[in-house]
Design an enzyme around this catalytic site. Structure first.
Site, PDB file in Angstrom:
ATOM      1  N   SER A 110       0.827  -1.225   0.000  1.00 40.59           N
ATOM      2  CA  SER A 110       0.000   0.000   0.000  1.00 40.59           C
ATOM      3  C   SER A 110       0.858   1.271   0.000  1.00 40.59           C
ATOM      4  O   SER A 110       0.370   2.340  -0.388  1.00 40.59           O
ATOM      5  CB  SER A 110      -0.908   0.032   1.226  1.00 40.59           C
ATOM      6  OG  SER A 110      -1.737  -1.089   1.225  1.00 40.59           O
TER       7      SER A 110
ATOM      8  N   LEU B  43      -3.745  -9.468   5.333  1.00 40.82           N
ATOM      9  CA  LEU B  43      -3.420  -8.993   3.973  1.00 40.82           C
ATOM     10  C   LEU B  43      -2.060  -8.300   3.899  1.00 40.82           C
ATOM     11  O   LEU B  43      -1.646  -7.853   2.828  1.00 40.82           O
ATOM     12  CB  LEU B  43      -4.523  -8.051   3.471  1.00 40.82           C
ATOM     13  CG  LEU B  43      -5.905  -8.699   3.262  1.00 40.82           C
ATOM     14  CD1 LEU B  43      -6.933  -7.666   2.828  1.00 40.82           C
ATOM     15  CD2 LEU B  43      -5.842  -9.826   2.241  1.00 40.82           C
ATOM     16  N   HIS B  44      -1.381  -8.136   5.015  1.00 39.26           N
ATOM     17  CA  HIS B  44      -0.004  -7.617   5.035  1.00 39.26           C
ATOM     18  C   HIS B  44       0.140  -6.281   4.308  1.00 39.26           C
ATOM     19  O   HIS B  44       1.170  -6.034   3.659  1.00 39.26           O
ATOM     20  CB  HIS B  44       0.964  -8.650   4.432  1.00 39.26           C
ATOM     21  CG  HIS B  44       0.746 -10.030   4.981  1.00 39.26           C
ATOM     22  ND1 HIS B  44       0.016 -10.982   4.326  1.00 39.26           N
ATOM     23  CD2 HIS B  44       1.118 -10.596   6.142  1.00 39.26           C
ATOM     24  CE1 HIS B  44      -0.049 -12.095   5.047  1.00 39.26           C
ATOM     25  NE2 HIS B  44       0.621 -11.869   6.168  1.00 39.26           N
ATOM     26  N   CYS B  45      -0.884  -5.421   4.410  1.00 41.68           N
ATOM     27  CA  CYS B  45      -0.868  -4.094   3.739  1.00 41.68           C
ATOM     28  C   CYS B  45      -0.595  -4.223   2.240  1.00 41.68           C
ATOM     29  O   CYS B  45      -0.023  -3.309   1.641  1.00 41.68           O
ATOM     30  CB  CYS B  45       0.170  -3.147   4.349  1.00 41.68           C
ATOM     31  SG  CYS B  45      -0.119  -2.785   6.066  1.00 41.68           S
ATOM     32  N   ALA B  46      -0.962  -5.360   1.653  1.00 38.12           N
ATOM     33  CA  ALA B  46      -0.727  -5.545   0.215  1.00 38.12           C
ATOM     34  C   ALA B  46      -1.927  -6.281  -0.399  1.00 38.12           C
ATOM     35  O   ALA B  46      -1.785  -7.407  -0.884  1.00 38.12           O
ATOM     36  CB  ALA B  46       0.576  -6.302  -0.010  1.00 38.12           C
TER      37      ALA B  46
END
Ligand code: PLP
Length: 382
Positions: free
Chosen positions: A101, A338-341
């Site tokens: 992100s 979602l691991h900022c992705a």
């Protein structure tokens, strides 16, 4: 105290080398003053701390002029400066479908000022084809922004090849090295990198709240924040010279000193040795996980093609539950979701539930990997 096993090094590395703790403690106790501001002895030694760290970073990444290394509070800030400071209304950028992100959100917000971008689709293993990048380039393309390695699957991108394409077309390349800096050899000259954004707190073993952006000599960025720089106080705008132009406000001297010490540790150990250790652990982890019937491993499943980042799920189980039991019953620290992705999870087919991510580091051992694998096996049979 219960022994905790830390497998969340892709978020931030833990522990740090002893030298880093000692350096930060030394700075906090002995180095007062604000670098580049006052002229007294303590401020001058604060200045020395920052200059030394800049030189260490420059040495690790083969950066000729260390004044082109700008310290930031994290990779996110470095990417924001690189993206927003470079692109202008009417410009187009090319990026991938595996980005964090910290890349996708700045690009999205720039649509408001008529900066467009194309997301090149990667394979379900997260692999990016340089030919697809080439096809996405338009006459108005000014920048390629690409992660060096995915923080979800660990997949390593062919940055040098993409850099060659960028050079051929007269386009600049900004590389997000959050997952590779200090863990994979990077040479900004050989790898054709125009801007390099990196965390200080991950593979460079520095503190949270640190990062940097390298900017090639032929690029002039617009600052995204304005303020005091120490020098040129008479000017009512930011000075043109780096690093001051992009470093408004008081620096994080203890953090930057710690980061410099982390980089010195890497220079002493050697990136190749660090990489070898991480490849060995990742290989062991992938093989161990693949031996468990209910496990799905995402990404290349080949330690030589990825970083020490392994995402998996257990068939029929919610990844949040798996991660919770890893922590509560086994003392294993993993990251879930979602691991900022989110784009990366859409690419590999795990949106919106995400995955459990295990990321080992230089201080993890083969025994710890075996313990993690046995814990996943136990959870799979619950
Ligand atoms: N880019 C990638 C690939 C990352 O993995 C991360 C963090 O995990 C970031 C950017 C953002 O890094 P930071 O937390 O240092 O802002």
């Amino acid at each position: 105290m219960e022994k905790l096993i830390y497998f969340d090094n892709a978020a931030t590395t833990f522990p740090k080398p002893e030298e880093v703790y000692r350096k930060v403690d030394h700075i906090l106790r002995n180095v007062g003053g604000n670098p580049g501001r006052s002229g007294h002895r303590m401020a001058l030694s604060a200045n020395r701390v920052v200059l030394d760290a800049r030189d260490s970073v420059a040495r690790l990444f083969n950066i000729e002029d260390s004044s082109r290394v700008v310290f930031t509070s994290n990779t996110t800030e470095a990417l924001n400066i690189g993206i927003k400071g470079f692109l202008k209304p009417g410009d187009h950028a090319v990026t991938s479908s595996m980005e964090h992100s910290a890349v996708t959100r700045p690009l999205k917000v720039l649509e408001r000022i008529n900066v467009r971008h194309t997301k090149v689709k990667c394979s379900p293993e997260g692999v990016l084809e340089p030919e697809d990048i080439k096809r996405a380039i338009r006459p108005d393309t000014k920048l390629i922004v690409i992660t060096h390695a995915s923080n979800v699957t660990g997949t390593i991108n062919p940055v040098r090849e993409i850099g060659e394409i960028a050079r051929e077309k007269g386009i600049k390349l900004l590389v997000d090295a959050a997952q590779t800096g200090g863990m994979l050899p990077i040479d900004v000259e050989k790898d054709n990198i125009d801007m390099l954004a990196c965390a200080g707190h991950k593979g460079l073993f520095g503190l949270q709240g640190t990062g940097f952006l390298y900017i090639a000599p032929d690029i002039q960025l617009e600052p995204i924040k304005e303020g005091g720089t120490g020098g040129n106080p008479e000017m009512d705008v930011m000075p043109n010279n780096l690093p001051e132009r992009l470093e408004a406000g008081t620096m994080n001297t203890p953090g930057i000193g710690g980061l410099g010490e982390g980089v010195e540790f890497i220079l002493r150990e050697g990136v190749e040795k660090i990489r070898r250790h991480e490849v060995a652990l990742t290989d062991r982890l992938i093989k161990g996980l693949l031996d468990i019937k209910q496990v799905i491993v995402y990404g290349p499943k080949d330690a030589n093609k990825q970083m020490a980042v392994v995402s998996f799920n257990l068939k029929g189980k919610d990844p949040s539950d798996v991660s919770f039991v890893l922590d509560s019953s086994f003392g294993i620290m993993a990251r879930v979701g979602l691991h900022c992705a989110p784009d990366a999870h859409r690419t590999i087919g795990t949106f919106p539930q995400g995955t459990v991510r295990l990321s080992s580091g230089y201080f993890n051992t083969a025994e710890e990997v075996d313990f993690v694998v046995s814990a996943v096996k136990r959870i799979s049979s619950l």
